[in-house]
Design an enzyme around this catalytic site. Structure first.
Site, PDB file in Angstrom:
ATOM      1  CG  ASP A 145      34.788 -26.816  29.382  1.00 54.17           C
ATOM      2  OD1 ASP A 145      35.202 -26.743  30.554  1.00 54.17           O
ATOM      3  OD2 ASP A 145      33.865 -26.098  28.945  1.00 54.17           O
TER       4      ASP A 145
ATOM      5  CE  LYS B 103      31.104 -23.548  36.826  1.00 53.39           C
ATOM      6  NZ  LYS B 103      30.746 -23.909  35.468  1.00 53.39           N
TER       7      LYS B 103
ATOM      8  CG  PHE C 163      27.422 -24.306  29.700  1.00 54.11           C
ATOM      9  CD1 PHE C 163      26.455 -23.418  29.232  1.00 54.11           C
ATOM     10  CD2 PHE C 163      28.374 -23.826  30.592  1.00 54.11           C
ATOM     11  CE1 PHE C 163      26.440 -22.093  29.644  1.00 54.11           C
ATOM     12  CE2 PHE C 163      28.354 -22.496  31.022  1.00 54.11           C
ATOM     13  CZ  PHE C 163      27.377 -21.632  30.546  1.00 54.11           C
TER      14      PHE C 163
HETATM   15  C1  LIG Z   1      30.728 -23.071  34.294  1.00 54.24           C
HETATM   16  C2  LIG Z   1      31.293 -23.633  33.051  1.00 54.24           C
HETATM   17  C3  LIG Z   1      31.841 -22.798  32.050  1.00 54.24           C
HETATM   18  C4  LIG Z   1      31.797 -21.285  32.154  1.00 54.24           C
HETATM   19  O1  LIG Z   1      32.508 -20.831  33.255  1.00 54.24           O
HETATM   20  P1  LIG Z   1      32.279 -19.311  33.758  1.00 54.24           P
HETATM   21  O2  LIG Z   1      33.271 -19.156  34.868  1.00 54.24           O
HETATM   22  O3  LIG Z   1      30.863 -19.209  34.194  1.00 54.24           O
HETATM   23  O4  LIG Z   1      32.565 -18.424  32.601  1.00 54.24           O
HETATM   24  C5  LIG Z   1      32.382 -23.397  30.942  1.00 54.24           C
HETATM   25  N1  LIG Z   1      32.403 -24.732  30.800  1.00 54.24           N
HETATM   26  C6  LIG Z   1      31.906 -25.562  31.731  1.00 54.24           C
HETATM   27  C7  LIG Z   1      31.976 -27.030  31.527  1.00 54.24           C
HETATM   28  C8  LIG Z   1      31.322 -25.040  32.871  1.00 54.24           C
HETATM   29  O5  LIG Z   1      30.787 -25.850  33.785  1.00 54.24           O
END
Ligand SMILES: *Cc1c(COP(=O)(O)O)cnc(C)c1O
Length: 399
Positions: A223, A252, A138
């Site tokens: 990521d 986050k 994701f």
């Molecule tokens: C939440 C998340 C995203 C996307 O972040 P947003 O602030 O919702 O755009 C991308 N990568 C990972 C691993 C995530 O947990």
């Protein structure tokens, strides 16, 4: 403190005025530390933390102070001017991680979009543009990041998708090798597939992948949006392994609840973006950066990495007998305070039973109860959660 908010009215307004891509049930009106309260006054232990965002808990006094102080001093000026917060935050993040330079933005998807653009810009000089990502990953909801996301359900309905992405199987080095072409610029992955069901990377795969990237001259992009800033019991997820990514993305937990994202580069990529080549209006504004600096200071002063590791171990130890005693629960997996109870069937109902008992968790990948307590959660709160989970599992009667 009482709230005038009324669930019926808010829910009705929500359904009338919000595009219907979310379906909440609770109206939360107040938070303090590891707890939130809903509109009826019911108190919950919050093991969602706004999806790994409020890592110091709700309304941490230092965060509240940073928001109010900086808001009353200077909130936003754009990147046309220096501000006296962003460079300190950039230095702090770089010194904690890759040692290169930093580009700020406002969300996870935007940070990953930055990583992808960085790979493209770097690759353009080498005749390479493809990015290999993992199935079940994701990476966000913009067009490029949903394409990077290796899940059909996230991509459905948004064709045509941008070109230049290839998918490999997570924890399968041969699959990455098979997807590598002379056009490959980068490999991008999470060290724990969080949204994908809390699946940790296999250490051998991570090492092999790093070696493969070196051998082939590919960028390794991690990521760290959910795993970063201590969530897994290390500052960053990649630090569990003997690898050094070329760049990472953050969001986050970095702002403790205030929106901020960042691309942190290593020295080799730090000057790939040149003046005018990428930008954002809000990114790096003094308010977001002042808050994030405070979050990092509290994080370091209170040694929350180590604490998260210990609390994760305590949660795992407490839940082991529950896993054993509940036929439907097949495993607990994760790292630090990113943990998932794996259920052998849809877990939404269990998530509901937990909420009824006063514990907020988030069901992901359909069958995993994901737990993301604040990094400063206490032993007593971990023990309370274990008790609530044991009770919910014992009274769960799945069809
Ligand atoms: C939440 C998340 C995203 C996307 O972040 P947003 O602030 O919702 O755009 C991308 N990568 C990972 C691993 C995530 O947990």
């Amino acid at each position: 403190m009482t709230s005038a908010a009324n669930l019926e009215e808010i829910s009705s307004l929500h359904h009338t005025w919000h595009t219907p891509n979310y379906a909440p049930e609770l109206l939360l009106v107040r938070g303090e530390g590891s707890y939130v309260w809903d509109s009826t006054g019911k108190k919950y232990l919050d093991f969602v933390s706004g999806i790994a965002v409020t890592s110091l808990g709700h309304c941490h006094p230092a965060v509240v102070e940073a928001v109010t102080q900086q808001a009353a001093t200077l909130m936003h000026v754009s990147n046309l001017y220096y501000n006296d917060q962003a460079p300190y935050l950039a230095r702090q993040l770089s010194e904690m991680s890759l040692g290169g330079k930093v580009m700020f933005c406002n969300s996870g998807a935007e940070a990953n979009e930055g990583l992808i653009k960085l790979a493209r810009k770097w690759g353009a000089e080498h005749g390479r543009h493809e990015v290999i990502t993992m199935r079940n990953s994701f990476h966000g909801r913009t067009l490029a990041t949903l394409t990077a996301t290796g899940q059909e359900k996230i991509q459905k309905g948004f064709a045509p998708l941008p070109e230049g992405f290839r998918y490999a199987n997570y924890n399968d080095l041969d699959s990455v090798k098979a997807q590598t072409t002379e056009k490959t610029a980068a490999v991008m992955l999470e060290t724990v597939q969080a949204e994908g069901g809390v699946v940790p990377v296999d250490p051998e795969f991570m090492q092999g992948l790093s070696d493969w990237c070196h051998e082939q001259g590919l960028l390794l992009l991690v990521d760290e949006i959910q795993t970063g800033i201590g969530r897994t019991g290390m500052c960053f997820g990649y630090k569990h392994y003997d690898v050094v990514p070329d760049a990472i993305s953050l969001a986050k937990g970095l702002g403790g609840g205030f929106p901020i994202g960042a691309v942190v580069t290593g020295p080799a990529l730090q000057d790939v973006f040149t003046a005018g080549s990428h930008g954002t209006t809000f990114g790096g504004q003094p308010l977001a950066c002042a808050v994030a600096r405070t979050v990092l200071n509290v994080f370091q002063e209170e040694k929350l990495c180590l604490h998260a590791r210990k609390m994760g171990e305590r949660l795992a130890k407490g839940l082991a007998p529950v896993v054993d005693a509940t036929p439907e629960v097949t495993a607990l997996r994760g790292q630090g305070l990113l943990q998932g109870l794996v259920i052998d069937q849809p877990a939404k109902e269990l998530e509901k039973l937990l909420a009824e008992r006063g514990l907020l968790t988030v069901c992901t990948a359909g069958n995993v109860i994901r737990m993301l307590p604040p990094l400063n959660v206490t032993e007593a709160q971990i023990d309370d959660a274990v008790e609530l989970i044991a009770d919910a599992c014992a009274s769960w009667n799945p069809a």
